[in-house]
Scaffold this motif. Structure first.
Motif, PDB file in Angstrom:
ATOM      1  N   GLY A 199       1.308   3.600  -2.615  1.00  0.00           N
ATOM      2  CA  GLY A 199       2.149   3.186  -3.721  1.00  0.00           C
ATOM      3  C   GLY A 199       3.516   2.711  -3.262  1.00  0.00           C
ATOM      4  O   GLY A 199       3.921   2.898  -2.107  1.00  0.00           O
ATOM      5  N   GLU A 200       4.237   2.093  -4.173  1.00  0.00           N
ATOM      6  CA  GLU A 200       5.551   1.539  -3.847  1.00  0.00           C
ATOM      7  C   GLU A 200       6.501   2.606  -3.311  1.00  0.00           C
ATOM      8  O   GLU A 200       7.250   2.368  -2.355  1.00  0.00           O
ATOM      9  CB  GLU A 200       6.155   0.877  -5.084  1.00  0.00           C
ATOM     10  N   LEU A 201       6.478   3.786  -3.928  1.00  0.00           N
ATOM     11  CA  LEU A 201       7.397   4.839  -3.500  1.00  0.00           C
ATOM     12  C   LEU A 201       7.077   5.292  -2.079  1.00  0.00           C
ATOM     13  O   LEU A 201       7.993   5.490  -1.259  1.00  0.00           O
ATOM     14  CB  LEU A 201       7.331   6.018  -4.471  1.00  0.00           C
ATOM     15  N   ALA A 202       5.779   5.434  -1.779  1.00  0.00           N
ATOM     16  CA  ALA A 202       5.388   5.849  -0.430  1.00  0.00           C
ATOM     17  C   ALA A 202       5.787   4.810   0.601  1.00  0.00           C
ATOM     18  O   ALA A 202       6.265   5.143   1.697  1.00  0.00           O
ATOM     19  CB  ALA A 202       3.881   6.105  -0.387  1.00  0.00           C
ATOM     20  N   LEU A 203       5.607   3.530   0.271  1.00  0.00           N
ATOM     21  CA  LEU A 203       5.997   2.469   1.203  1.00  0.00           C
ATOM     22  C   LEU A 203       7.514   2.414   1.360  1.00  0.00           C
ATOM     23  O   LEU A 203       8.033   2.157   2.458  1.00  0.00           O
ATOM     24  CB  LEU A 203       5.464   1.122   0.712  1.00  0.00           C
ATOM     25  N   ALA A 204       8.231   2.637   0.264  1.00  0.00           N
ATOM     26  CA  ALA A 204       9.694   2.624   0.348  1.00  0.00           C
ATOM     27  C   ALA A 204      10.183   3.732   1.278  1.00  0.00           C
ATOM     28  O   ALA A 204      11.117   3.529   2.072  1.00  0.00           O
ATOM     29  CB  ALA A 204      10.291   2.787  -1.045  1.00  0.00           C
ATOM     30  N   ARG A 221       8.470  -4.349  -3.453  1.00  0.00           N
ATOM     31  CA  ARG A 221       7.808  -5.271  -4.383  1.00  0.00           C
ATOM     32  C   ARG A 221       7.871  -6.709  -3.873  1.00  0.00           C
ATOM     33  O   ARG A 221       6.908  -7.471  -4.016  1.00  0.00           O
ATOM     34  CB  ARG A 221       8.445  -5.185  -5.770  1.00  0.00           C
ATOM     35  N   THR A 222       9.003  -7.087  -3.296  1.00  0.00           N
ATOM     36  CA  THR A 222       9.143  -8.440  -2.756  1.00  0.00           C
ATOM     37  C   THR A 222       8.165  -8.662  -1.610  1.00  0.00           C
ATOM     38  O   THR A 222       7.527  -9.720  -1.511  1.00  0.00           O
ATOM     39  CB  THR A 222      10.577  -8.674  -2.258  1.00  0.00           C
ATOM     40  N   ALA A 223       8.012  -7.662  -0.746  1.00  0.00           N
ATOM     41  CA  ALA A 223       7.066  -7.771   0.365  1.00  0.00           C
ATOM     42  C   ALA A 223       5.631  -7.848  -0.140  1.00  0.00           C
ATOM     43  O   ALA A 223       4.824  -8.658   0.344  1.00  0.00           O
ATOM     44  CB  ALA A 223       7.225  -6.569   1.305  1.00  0.00           C
ATOM     45  N   LEU A 224       5.287  -7.040  -1.144  1.00  0.00           N
ATOM     46  CA  LEU A 224       3.934  -7.062  -1.697  1.00  0.00           C
ATOM     47  C   LEU A 224       3.645  -8.401  -2.368  1.00  0.00           C
ATOM     48  O   LEU A 224       2.511  -8.903  -2.318  1.00  0.00           O
ATOM     49  CB  LEU A 224       3.755  -5.917  -2.689  1.00  0.00           C
ATOM     50  N   ALA A 225       4.667  -8.988  -2.993  1.00  0.00           N
ATOM     51  CA  ALA A 225       4.483 -10.303  -3.621  1.00  0.00           C
ATOM     52  C   ALA A 225       4.138 -11.351  -2.571  1.00  0.00           C
ATOM     53  O   ALA A 225       3.308 -12.241  -2.817  1.00  0.00           O
ATOM     54  CB  ALA A 225       5.748 -10.700  -4.379  1.00  0.00           C
ATOM     55  N   GLU A 226       4.754 -11.276  -1.387  1.00  0.00           N
ATOM     56  CA  GLU A 226       4.434 -12.225  -0.320  1.00  0.00           C
ATOM     57  C   GLU A 226       3.009 -12.023   0.186  1.00  0.00           C
ATOM     58  O   GLU A 226       2.291 -12.997   0.454  1.00  0.00           O
ATOM     59  CB  GLU A 226       5.433 -12.074   0.831  1.00  0.00           C
ATOM     60  N   LEU A 227       2.575 -10.766   0.317  1.00  0.00           N
ATOM     61  CA  LEU A 227       1.201 -10.493   0.749  1.00  0.00           C
ATOM     62  C   LEU A 227       0.203 -10.982  -0.291  1.00  0.00           C
ATOM     63  O   LEU A 227      -0.873 -11.482   0.044  1.00  0.00           O
ATOM     64  CB  LEU A 227       1.012  -8.994   1.004  1.00  0.00           C
ATOM     65  N   ASN A 228       0.556 -10.821  -1.564  1.00  0.00           N
ATOM     66  CA  ASN A 228      -0.307 -11.307  -2.638  1.00  0.00           C
ATOM     67  C   ASN A 228      -0.413 -12.825  -2.602  1.00  0.00           C
ATOM     68  O   ASN A 228      -1.501 -13.396  -2.748  1.00  0.00           O
ATOM     69  CB  ASN A 228       0.241 -10.854  -3.986  1.00  0.00           C
ATOM     70  N   LEU A 258     -19.579   0.545 -15.470  1.00  0.00           N
ATOM     71  CA  LEU A 258     -18.217   0.031 -15.477  1.00  0.00           C
ATOM     72  C   LEU A 258     -17.252   1.183 -15.677  1.00  0.00           C
ATOM     73  O   LEU A 258     -17.442   2.022 -16.562  1.00  0.00           O
ATOM     74  CB  LEU A 258     -18.028  -0.995 -16.594  1.00  0.00           C
ATOM     75  N   SER A 259     -16.220   1.236 -14.829  1.00  0.00           N
ATOM     76  CA  SER A 259     -15.202   2.271 -14.920  1.00  0.00           C
ATOM     77  C   SER A 259     -13.892   1.638 -15.370  1.00  0.00           C
ATOM     78  O   SER A 259     -13.470   0.618 -14.820  1.00  0.00           O
ATOM     79  CB  SER A 259     -15.009   2.948 -13.552  1.00  0.00           C
ATOM     80  N   LEU A 260     -13.247   2.227 -16.378  1.00  0.00           N
ATOM     81  CA  LEU A 260     -11.977   1.726 -16.883  1.00  0.00           C
ATOM     82  C   LEU A 260     -10.860   2.679 -16.485  1.00  0.00           C
ATOM     83  O   LEU A 260     -11.018   3.896 -16.557  1.00  0.00           O
ATOM     84  CB  LEU A 260     -12.017   1.601 -18.408  1.00  0.00           C
ATOM     85  N   THR A 261      -9.732   2.119 -16.061  1.00  0.00           N
ATOM     86  CA  THR A 261      -8.555   2.938 -15.741  1.00  0.00           C
ATOM     87  C   THR A 261      -7.364   2.369 -16.490  1.00  0.00           C
ATOM     88  O   THR A 261      -7.305   1.188 -16.824  1.00  0.00           O
ATOM     89  CB  THR A 261      -8.238   2.924 -14.230  1.00  0.00           C
ATOM     90  N   PHE A 262      -6.397   3.244 -16.779  1.00  0.00           N
ATOM     91  CA  PHE A 262      -5.185   2.796 -17.459  1.00  0.00           C
ATOM     92  C   PHE A 262      -4.066   3.782 -17.145  1.00  0.00           C
ATOM     93  O   PHE A 262      -4.304   4.920 -16.735  1.00  0.00           O
ATOM     94  CB  PHE A 262      -5.401   2.715 -18.975  1.00  0.00           C
ATOM     95  N   GLY A 263      -2.834   3.292 -17.273  1.00  0.00           N
ATOM     96  CA  GLY A 263      -1.683   4.132 -17.021  1.00  0.00           C
ATOM     97  C   GLY A 263      -1.599   4.635 -15.601  1.00  0.00           C
ATOM     98  O   GLY A 263      -1.054   5.708 -15.345  1.00  0.00           O
ATOM     99  N   GLU A 264      -2.114   3.851 -14.627  1.00  0.00           N
ATOM    100  CA  GLU A 264      -2.131   4.283 -13.231  1.00  0.00           C
ATOM    101  C   GLU A 264      -0.728   4.278 -12.660  1.00  0.00           C
ATOM    102  O   GLU A 264       0.026   3.317 -12.799  1.00  0.00           O
ATOM    103  CB  GLU A 264      -3.029   3.338 -12.409  1.00  0.00           C
ATOM    104  N   LYS A 265      -0.360   5.345 -11.961  1.00  0.00           N
ATOM    105  CA  LYS A 265       0.947   5.436 -11.335  1.00  0.00           C
ATOM    106  C   LYS A 265       0.953   4.629 -10.052  1.00  0.00           C
ATOM    107  O   LYS A 265      -0.063   4.462  -9.390  1.00  0.00           O
ATOM    108  CB  LYS A 265       1.311   6.888 -11.027  1.00  0.00           C
ATOM    109  N   THR A 266       2.124   4.127  -9.658  1.00  0.00           N
ATOM    110  CA  THR A 266       2.247   3.329  -8.446  1.00  0.00           C
ATOM    111  C   THR A 266       2.705   4.158  -7.270  1.00  0.00           C
ATOM    112  O   THR A 266       2.923   3.625  -6.197  1.00  0.00           O
ATOM    113  CB  THR A 266       3.261   2.188  -8.666  1.00  0.00           C
ATOM    114  N   SER A 267       2.893   5.456  -7.417  1.00  0.00           N
ATOM    115  CA  SER A 267       3.341   6.288  -6.305  1.00  0.00           C
ATOM    116  C   SER A 267       2.406   7.457  -6.107  1.00  0.00           C
ATOM    117  O   SER A 267       1.513   7.679  -6.902  1.00  0.00           O
ATOM    118  CB  SER A 267       4.753   6.796  -6.549  1.00  0.00           C
TER     119      SER A 267
END
Length: 256
Positions: A33-38, A49-56, A247-256
């Motif tokens: 997640g973003e927090l772990a990478l930070a 987020r800027t780095a992930l946008a470049e990878l995307n 099919l598996s549905l997920t929602f409200g997933e945390k980014t950290s």
């Protein structure tokens, strides 16, 4: 990336790109997640987020907004970013893919089933005419079935992709490797999309392809994907054996 790396986010991009391309982080695997990478790189989440946008943008990852739907095979997740052939192989499932047809078609002539039916009212209602982001007047239709053992077909897939770049030559050249790889080589990287799932009985033609009895019950899935700028990437209609797929549905997933 080439040249000196001066900005914080570029250092992160280069490090993660090296890990992905070397196989240390399998392509399509979920990154921390973003927090772990930070914390790892000692930077802010904005920089991450800027780095992930470049990878995307480079097609190495696909960011998710915290919700989505994911196909499971025998309870194991299949990552669409890899293509199902690679995703199944990564789960230790041996499959064989048979390409049934690759054809160049005009999008206005396609009905919702991907065929040249000539029924204009159906084309307007459920075909590709009017799909946002599809600028190419022609599309390439690829039909495939997947087998987990001889004579055991578990899915039928029909993909429609823009007839641009090397994709336009697929009917003549054939599909070498996965369709996902061909899309990436053409510079088409899915960023977001939508998926619908229902159940229905298969017709006579589908039953012949799937080696089942007409009227057998299958999961029917339709997934449409677009690039980050809204360019149409792919519509794939699938018939999935409910004995193997769900099919598996997920929602409200945390980014950290």
């Amino acid at each position: 990336m080439t040249g000196p790396v001066r900005l914080k986010h570029q250092r992160i991009t280069v490090a993660l790109e090296r890990e992905i391309r070397s196989g240390q982080v399998p392509r399509g695997a979920r990154l921390p997640g973003e927090l772990a990478l930070a914390r790892r790189f000692g930077v802010s989440r904005t920089t991450v987020r800027t780095a992930l946008a470049e990878l995307n943008e480079a097609g190495l990852i696909t960011t998710r907004t915290g919700k989505g739907s994911f196909v499971l095979f025998d309870g194991r997740p299949l990552d669409d970013r890899l293509g199902w052939a690679h995703a199944l192989a990564a789960q230790g499932v041996e499959t064989r893919t048979r390409v049934l047809r690759i054809a160049l078609c005009h999008r206005e002539e396609l009905c919702g089933r991907g065929d040249l039916c000539g029924r204009e009212e159906l084309c307007r209602r459920d075909g590709l005419a009017g799909v946002p982001g599809l600028d190419s007047p022609e599309v390439v239709v690829i039909e495939r079935v997947r087998e987990v053992a001889p004579q055991t077909v578990v899915s039928y897939e029909r993909s429609c992709v823009p007839a641009v770049g090397e994709l336009r030559d697929l009917p003549a050249r054939g599909l070498a490797g996965s369709l996902t790889e061909a899309l990436n080589r053409a510079g088409l990287h899915p960023d977001h999309g939508e998926q619908r799932l229902s159940g229905r009985m298969i017709d006579d033609r589908e039953a012949e392809l799937l080696r089942r009895e007409p009227g057998a019950w299958f999961l029917s899935a339709r997934r449409t994907s677009w690039a980050g700028d809204g360019t149409f990437i792919e519509r794939v209609d699938s018939l999935l054996d409910p004995a193997h797929f769900e099919l598996s549905l997920t929602f409200g997933e945390k980014t950290s």
